[in-house]
Design an enzyme around this catalytic site. Structure first.
Site, PDB file in Angstrom:
ATOM      1  N   LYS A  14      -0.870   9.845   3.837  1.00 57.19           N
ATOM      2  CA  LYS A  14      -1.001   9.948   2.379  1.00 57.19           C
ATOM      3  C   LYS A  14      -1.032  11.408   1.916  1.00 57.19           C
ATOM      4  CE  LYS A  14      -4.907   7.586   2.292  1.00 57.19           C
ATOM      5  NZ  LYS A  14      -5.175   7.133   3.671  1.00 57.19           N
ATOM      6  N   ARG A  89     -10.806   2.926  -3.079  1.00 59.82           N
ATOM      7  CA  ARG A  89     -11.006   2.455  -1.720  1.00 59.82           C
ATOM      8  C   ARG A  89     -11.820   1.170  -1.663  1.00 59.82           C
ATOM      9  NH1 ARG A  89     -10.320   7.506   1.179  1.00 59.82           N
ATOM     10  NH2 ARG A  89     -10.555   7.297   3.402  1.00 59.82           N
ATOM     11  N   ARG A 128      -4.675  14.955  15.042  1.00 64.39           N
ATOM     12  CA  ARG A 128      -5.067  15.763  13.882  1.00 64.39           C
ATOM     13  C   ARG A 128      -6.435  16.396  14.125  1.00 64.39           C
ATOM     14  NH1 ARG A 128      -5.490  12.785   8.117  1.00 64.39           N
ATOM     15  NH2 ARG A 128      -7.638  12.362   8.688  1.00 64.39           N
ATOM     16  N   ARG A 134     -12.015  18.444  11.474  1.00 66.23           N
ATOM     17  CA  ARG A 134     -12.810  17.435  10.764  1.00 66.23           C
ATOM     18  C   ARG A 134     -13.661  16.649  11.746  1.00 66.23           C
ATOM     19  NH1 ARG A 134      -9.199  14.167   6.466  1.00 66.23           N
ATOM     20  NH2 ARG A 134     -10.766  12.624   7.078  1.00 66.23           N
ATOM     21  N   ARG A 146     -13.939   4.065  10.844  1.00 70.70           N
ATOM     22  CA  ARG A 146     -13.187   4.278   9.598  1.00 70.70           C
ATOM     23  C   ARG A 146     -12.140   3.197   9.405  1.00 70.70           C
ATOM     24  NH1 ARG A 146     -11.280  10.039  10.798  1.00 70.70           N
ATOM     25  NH2 ARG A 146     -10.004   9.895   8.935  1.00 70.70           N
TER      26      ARG A 146
HETATM   27  P1  ADP Z   1      -8.780   9.475   5.587  1.00 69.50           P
HETATM   28  O1  ADP Z   1      -7.866   8.877   4.560  1.00 69.50           O
HETATM   29  O2  ADP Z   1      -8.030  10.157   6.665  1.00 69.50           O
HETATM   30  O3  ADP Z   1      -9.816   8.520   6.085  1.00 69.50           O
HETATM   31  P2  ADP Z   1     -10.097  11.031   3.528  1.00 69.50           P
HETATM   32  O4  ADP Z   1      -9.976  12.489   3.577  1.00 69.50           O
HETATM   33  O5  ADP Z   1      -9.391  10.303   2.447  1.00 69.50           O
HETATM   34  O6  ADP Z   1      -9.617  10.615   4.960  1.00 69.50           O
HETATM   35  O7  ADP Z   1     -11.632  10.594   3.471  1.00 69.50           O
HETATM   36  C1  ADP Z   1     -12.583  11.041   4.412  1.00 69.50           C
HETATM   37  C2  ADP Z   1     -13.947  10.346   4.184  1.00 69.50           C
HETATM   38  O8  ADP Z   1     -14.412  10.606   2.837  1.00 69.50           O
HETATM   39  C3  ADP Z   1     -13.934   8.821   4.254  1.00 69.50           C
HETATM   40  O9  ADP Z   1     -14.065   8.333   5.558  1.00 69.50           O
HETATM   41  C4  ADP Z   1     -15.140   8.464   3.363  1.00 69.50           C
HETATM   42  O10 ADP Z   1     -16.365   8.671   4.045  1.00 69.50           O
HETATM   43  C5  ADP Z   1     -15.083   9.483   2.262  1.00 69.50           C
HETATM   44  N1  ADP Z   1     -14.298   8.991   1.099  1.00 69.50           N
HETATM   45  C6  ADP Z   1     -13.129   9.508   0.654  1.00 69.50           C
HETATM   46  N2  ADP Z   1     -12.687   8.838  -0.424  1.00 69.50           N
HETATM   47  C7  ADP Z   1     -13.597   7.860  -0.661  1.00 69.50           C
HETATM   48  C8  ADP Z   1     -13.710   6.812  -1.631  1.00 69.50           C
HETATM   49  N3  ADP Z   1     -12.780   6.639  -2.580  1.00 69.50           N
HETATM   50  N4  ADP Z   1     -14.785   5.990  -1.573  1.00 69.50           N
HETATM   51  C9  ADP Z   1     -15.721   6.150  -0.646  1.00 69.50           C
HETATM   52  N5  ADP Z   1     -15.680   7.110   0.301  1.00 69.50           N
HETATM   53  C10 ADP Z   1     -14.639   7.957   0.308  1.00 69.50           C
END
Ligand code: ADP
Length: 190
Positions: A14, A89, A128, A134, A146
């Site tokens: 994404k 999400r 990654r 991270r 996750r």
């Molecule tokens: P990825 O898509 O690779 O899991 P992100 O960078 O989008 O990584 O998100 C990393 C973390 O941030 C998630 O695992 C969650 O803990 C938190 N997070 C991000 N966006 C949301 C959301 N919309 N609602 C709840 N938690 C979120």
């Protein structure tokens, strides 16, 4: 306005595709993951609380991320449109987003889902993790958590947009440019 939701599990690509879309369509990129990591880097109270959950592979509370998105929408009133990356999400977040956009006389154009199988995802995330630094990419157990959170809480968000006839799925395996071309075919219809 062109308002795209990019959807897919962690590691689906994404972020990569968002960068290319911003350039082509001059959209504002709203990544809740990036905003949260920024809060952590700045040592804010929100960041401190969010980090505890993120490091375990868990979602942060809906009201926190909804508040963040609301602020960003207000701060970008002149935008041509937005790319929502990593948001909504949960179904509650999707409902809140509809209400926020409606209050600004706009709406989601389409959700574009990137389809990638679990085995490929785990491989990409571990790779990654080697250079992203991270903490949530570094550990196979957290990656699996996750993906579990995604399957239980996030996957149902697709049905929310399907029921509004705003859902398109594309193959997320292939070259970055091939996938981008498929996304633009959808975006160009708006
Ligand atoms: P990825 O898509 O690779 O899991 P992100 O960078 O989008 O990584 O998100 C990393 C973390 O941030 C998630 O695992 C969650 O803990 C938190 N997070 C991000 N966006 C949301 C959301 N919309 N609602 C709840 N938690 C979120």
């Amino acid at each position: 306005m062109l308002n795209l939701v990019l959807f897919g599990p962690p590691g689906a690509g994404k972020g990569t595709q968002s960068q290319k879309l911003i350039e082509k369509y001059q959209l504002v990129h709203l990544s809740t993951g990036d905003i949260l990591r920024n809060e952590i880097a700045n040592g804010t109270q929100l960041g401190i609380e969010a980090k505890k959950l993120m490091d375990q592979g868990l979602l942060v509370p809906d009201e926190v991320v909804i508040g963040m998105i609301s602020n960003k929408l207000d701060a970008n009133r002149d935008a041509r449109g937005f790319i929502f990356d990593g948001f909504p999400r949960t179904v509650a977040q999707a409902e809140a987003l509809d209400a926020l956009l409606l209050s600004k006389d706009t709406s989601i154009s389409v959700m574009i889902a990137l389809n990638v199988d679990d085995q490929e995802l785990e491989k990409r995330l571990l790779l990654r993790g080697k250079d992203s630094g991270r903490p949530d990419d570094a550990n196979p157990e957290i990656i699996r958590k996750r993906i579990e959170e995604y399957n239980s809480k996030t996957a149902p968000v697709a049905n929310f947009y399907k029921s509004q006839a705003k859902f398109v799925s594309i193959n997320g395996i292939g070259s970055i440019d091939e996938i981008f071309t498929e996304i633009t075919k959808v975006a160009d219809t708006f």
